[in-house]
Scaffold this motif. Structure first.
Motif, short mmCIF file in Angstrom:
data_model
loop_
_atom_site.label_atom_id
_atom_site.label_comp_id
_atom_site.label_asym_id
_atom_site.label_seq_id
_atom_site.Cartn_x
_atom_site.Cartn_y
_atom_site.Cartn_z
N UNK A 120 41.77 48.48 18.35
CA UNK A 120 41.64 50.06 18.97
C UNK A 120 43.02 50.53 19.16
N UNK A 121 43.07 51.81 18.80
CA UNK A 121 44.39 52.50 18.76
C UNK A 121 44.23 53.69 19.77
N UNK A 122 45.31 53.88 20.66
CA UNK A 122 45.27 55.19 21.48
C UNK A 122 46.12 56.22 20.83
N UNK A 123 45.80 57.63 20.89
CA UNK A 123 46.43 58.55 20.29
C UNK A 123 46.38 59.85 21.32
N UNK A 124 47.45 60.58 21.34
CA UNK A 124 47.38 61.88 21.98
C UNK A 124 47.18 63.02 21.06
N UNK A 125 46.40 63.78 21.42
CA UNK A 125 46.12 65.11 20.79
C UNK A 125 47.13 66.20 20.99
#
Length: 277
Positions: free
Chosen positions: A1-6
């Motif tokens: 699982x990878x976290x990202x910000x838009x």
């Protein structure tokens, strides 16, 4: 699982054009940056695509590389065609270049990456991205290198593939429904045409991965770019996946692929780290 910000990098009317940022585990104030361009035939896909190459993405994040992933407007065959798609990609690069301090990006260690149509866009941005987009006055960076996975190099060969019917459908969305006009468009959007205009010293190192049984992208595509690089004395690494399809899996009924999906990701990761540190 990878976290990202838009992040919103551009607005067109009431539409927000966005990108995703993947933060490395131990990033300093300025980190190397990967500009990622997703595939999907220019008409599907999104910025989460780096997650389909988890070995590469995890390796970049563990090495302290920030990954910014472009979500360009998708080609529709009507109001969004190749100028809008490529223009969004160039404006994405310009936005993060202009705001490098805000996002902690070391633009002296910036590189481009992508798969399939995203590989085409990554190469095009590296060789000629400054010629596209709506903010022509903004500074455009020099990419240190390119990670390409089965990206078309010469669009003139786009239909010289096993599944030409499917590709023609994609091109009608990307280039327009009048296929008689495509021949004039091909040189305007082919990475090889822009690469040939560059001085040898301005050609960034490239590692390309290509399946030899690719039914979507002509397996001869990277050979065209390799020939130019060899002639100019520049670094070009080709990882050929014998019996590999467009997704780098074995062709049904054929022998096993020569390079596993994990191995080709590690080859690209090793190339990136060798050129950054």
């Amino acid at each position: 699982m990878f976290d990202s910000e838009r992040i919103v990098y551009k607005r067109v009317g009431d539409k927000e054009v966005t990108a995703l940022i993947y933060e490395p585990e131990d990033a300093g104030e300025k980190a190397p940056v990967c500009f990622w361009f997703h595939g999907g035939g220019w008409c599907v896909g999104d910025g989460h695509e780096p997650e389909v190459v988890p070995v590469l993405l995890r390796g970049m994040l563990e090495a302290g590389i920030r990954v910014v992933s472009c979500e360009y407007r998708l080609a529709s065959g009507r109001d969004v065609l190749w100028p809008e798609v490529i223009g969004d990609c160039s404006d994405f690069v310009r936005y993060f270049t202009k705001n490098a301090g805000k996002y902690g990006l070391d633009m002296d260690r910036a590189f481009a990456a992508g798969i399939s149509a995203g590989g085409h866009l990554a190469l095009l941005e590296a060789f000629g991205g400054r010629y596209f987009g709506t903010e022509d006055g903004e500074k455009f960076p020099e990419f240190r290198f390119v990670l390409d996975m089965c990206g078309p190099v010469d669009m003139r060969l786009a239909l010289e593939v096993g599944d030409s019917g499917a590709i023609r459908s994609l091109l009608r969305k990307f280039l327009g429904r009048d296929d008689s006009a495509w021949a004039e468009i091909y040189p305007r959007i082919s990475p090889i045409d822009f690469a040939r205009k560059l001085r040898a010293e301005d050609l960034p190192p490239v590692i390309a991965v290509q399946g030899t049984a690719d039914e979507v992208v002509n397996p001869g595509q990277p050979l065209i770019l390799r020939e130019l690089y060899q002639r100019q004395g520049r670094e070009f690494v080709l990882v050929e996946v014998e019996n590999g399809s467009h997704g780098f899996t074995a062709v049904p009924g054929g022998p096993a692929v020569s390079v596993s999906f994990e191995e080709l990701q590690r080859a690209q990761l090793d190339f990136a780290l060798a050129h950054l540190y």
